[in-house]
Design an enzyme around this catalytic site. Structure first.
Site, mmCIF file in Angstrom:
data_model
loop_
_atom_site.group_PDB
_atom_site.id
_atom_site.type_symbol
_atom_site.label_atom_id
_atom_site.label_comp_id
_atom_site.label_asym_id
_atom_site.label_seq_id
_atom_site.Cartn_x
_atom_site.Cartn_y
_atom_site.Cartn_z
ATOM 1 N N GLY A 14 0.829 -1.208 0.000
ATOM 2 C CA GLY A 14 0.000 0.000 0.000
ATOM 3 C C GLY A 14 0.863 1.257 0.000
ATOM 4 N N HIS A 15 1.868 1.274 0.886
ATOM 5 C CA HIS A 15 2.787 2.428 0.914
ATOM 6 C C HIS A 15 3.523 2.570 -0.430
ATOM 7 C CE1 HIS A 15 2.952 1.388 5.387
ATOM 8 N NE2 HIS A 15 2.513 2.617 5.378
ATOM 9 N N GLN A 38 -0.909 10.480 18.039
ATOM 10 C CA GLN A 38 -2.129 9.896 17.461
ATOM 11 C C GLN A 38 -2.479 8.545 18.073
ATOM 12 O OE1 GLN A 38 -0.320 9.870 13.340
ATOM 13 N NE2 GLN A 38 -1.551 8.007 13.146
ATOM 14 N N GLY A 124 -3.722 7.183 1.420
ATOM 15 C CA GLY A 124 -4.500 6.026 0.987
ATOM 16 C C GLY A 124 -5.962 6.158 1.390
ATOM 17 N N GLN A 130 -9.308 9.694 7.873
ATOM 18 C CA GLN A 130 -8.065 10.469 7.909
ATOM 19 C C GLN A 130 -7.929 11.314 6.640
ATOM 20 O OE1 GLN A 130 -4.089 8.983 9.266
ATOM 21 N NE2 GLN A 130 -3.728 8.653 7.106
ATOM 22 N N VAL A 153 -4.924 -0.891 -1.362
ATOM 23 C CA VAL A 153 -4.294 -2.074 -1.963
ATOM 24 C C VAL A 153 -4.648 -3.271 -1.096
ATOM 25 C CG1 VAL A 153 -2.103 -3.129 -2.665
ATOM 26 C CG2 VAL A 153 -2.437 -0.671 -2.903
HETATM 27 O O1 PAF Z 1 -1.603 6.974 7.883
HETATM 28 C C1 PAF Z 1 -0.547 7.093 8.556
HETATM 29 O O2 PAF Z 1 0.407 6.329 8.405
HETATM 30 C C2 PAF Z 1 -0.457 8.187 9.597
HETATM 31 O O3 PAF Z 1 -1.673 8.403 10.218
HETATM 32 C C3 PAF Z 1 0.133 9.500 9.042
HETATM 33 C C4 PAF Z 1 -0.762 10.110 7.971
HETATM 34 C C5 PAF Z 1 1.512 9.249 8.463
HETATM 35 C C6 PAF Z 1 0.254 10.525 10.173
HETATM 36 O O4 PAF Z 1 1.072 10.061 11.192
#
Ligand code: PAF
Length: 259
Positions: A14-15, A38, A124, A130, A153
């Site tokens: 996915g990344h 977070q 994503g 988010q 993905v």
């Molecule tokens: O989706 C993520 O991996 C995280 O929430 C992000 C957007 C990098 C913020 O820390």
């Protein structure tokens, strides 16, 4: 042009798909930062996978130009007292179950955008709430960048790729396919003419309940932009789920379309 892919590392396909998409910008920056603000108390901040060497090798392979891996002090200077809060959009779905989560996300994303100053940033659709929160923040704060949404993905059995899938035992990994199974069943129901939230959510809950290792946290049918609950699909709605598979909390969603 500069494209930023903000991540917390432990890269999966996915990344990598976000990074490949970001190559449309001449220069690709990927940030790796496990953002403490977070995570709630009792969540997996300490345990979250940290694999910087492996991530760097993967990023290099897909053509990333800069890997930015700041320390906690780089992002949160001692004595800092400024946070970014997006109201409304953050109240439901995951926001209702993870108090403070989106405040942490909005704050770190604002900081990363200020530090890197990209033209575009890539997120994503798997983390649908988010994505909408970041879009709203960028619009409200007049941050001059474009947010690019990229499709989820999936593994061959439909499981959405996530760094947290690494927590699953083999039995749990098999059970985790129940999320995408519930979503695709709902899409099939919509295509067959069932539009009402009650019917769709009842069937979703039944499918999750039939998997002994799964426990539904929420299933909601929401408007794609406002994220407020809707009574029927209308032309379009998003079905969003959070499900515990054993101790691991997974989220997924699907945009349901009539016709
Ligand atoms: O989706 C993520 O991996 C995280 O929430 C992000 C957007 C990098 C913020 O820390």
């Amino acid at each position: 042009m500069v494209g930023l892919v903000p991540t917390m590392g432990a890269f999966h396909e996915g990344h990598l798909s976000l990074m490949r998409r970001a190559r449309e910008c001449g220069c690709v920056v990927v940030s790796v930062f496990v953002n403490p603000t977070q995570f709630g108390a009792g969540e997996d901040y300490q345990r979250y996978p940290r694999e910087l060497d492996r991530d760097a090798a993967l990023a290099r392979k897909v053509g990333v130009d800069v890997l930015f891996a700041p320390s906690v002090e780089d992002i949160y200077p001692a004595g800092g007292s400024t946070f970014v809060e997006v109201t409304g959009l953050t109240e439901g779905l995951c926001g209702a179950h993870r108090p403070g989560h989106f405040r942490g996300v909005a704050t770190v994303v604002a900081k990363l955008l200020n530090i890197v100053a990209p033209d575009r940033a890539y997120f994503g659709e798997k983390d649908y709430q988010q994505l909408q929160v970041v879009r709203r923040m960028v619009r409200d704060l007049r941050i001059p960048i474009e947010i690019v949404a990229c499709p989820t993905v999936r593994e061959p059995d439909g499981l959405a790729m996530s760094s947290r899938n690494a927590y699953l035992s083999p039995e749990e990994r098999r059970a985790a396919a129940v999320l995408s199974c519930a979503l695709t069943t709902a899409q099939a129901m919509v295509r067959a003419g069932t539009m009402g939230a009650d019917d769709l959510l009842t069937r979703t809950a039944e499918i999750i309940a039939a998997e002994p290792l799964a426990r539904l946290q929420y299933a909601e049918l929401v408007h794609p932009e406002t994220l407020t609950p809707v009574e029927s699909v209308g032309p379009e709605a998003v079905l969003a789920l959070a499900v515990f598979i054993g101790e691991t909390r997974l989220i997924d969603n699907l945009r349901l379309t009539a016709g």
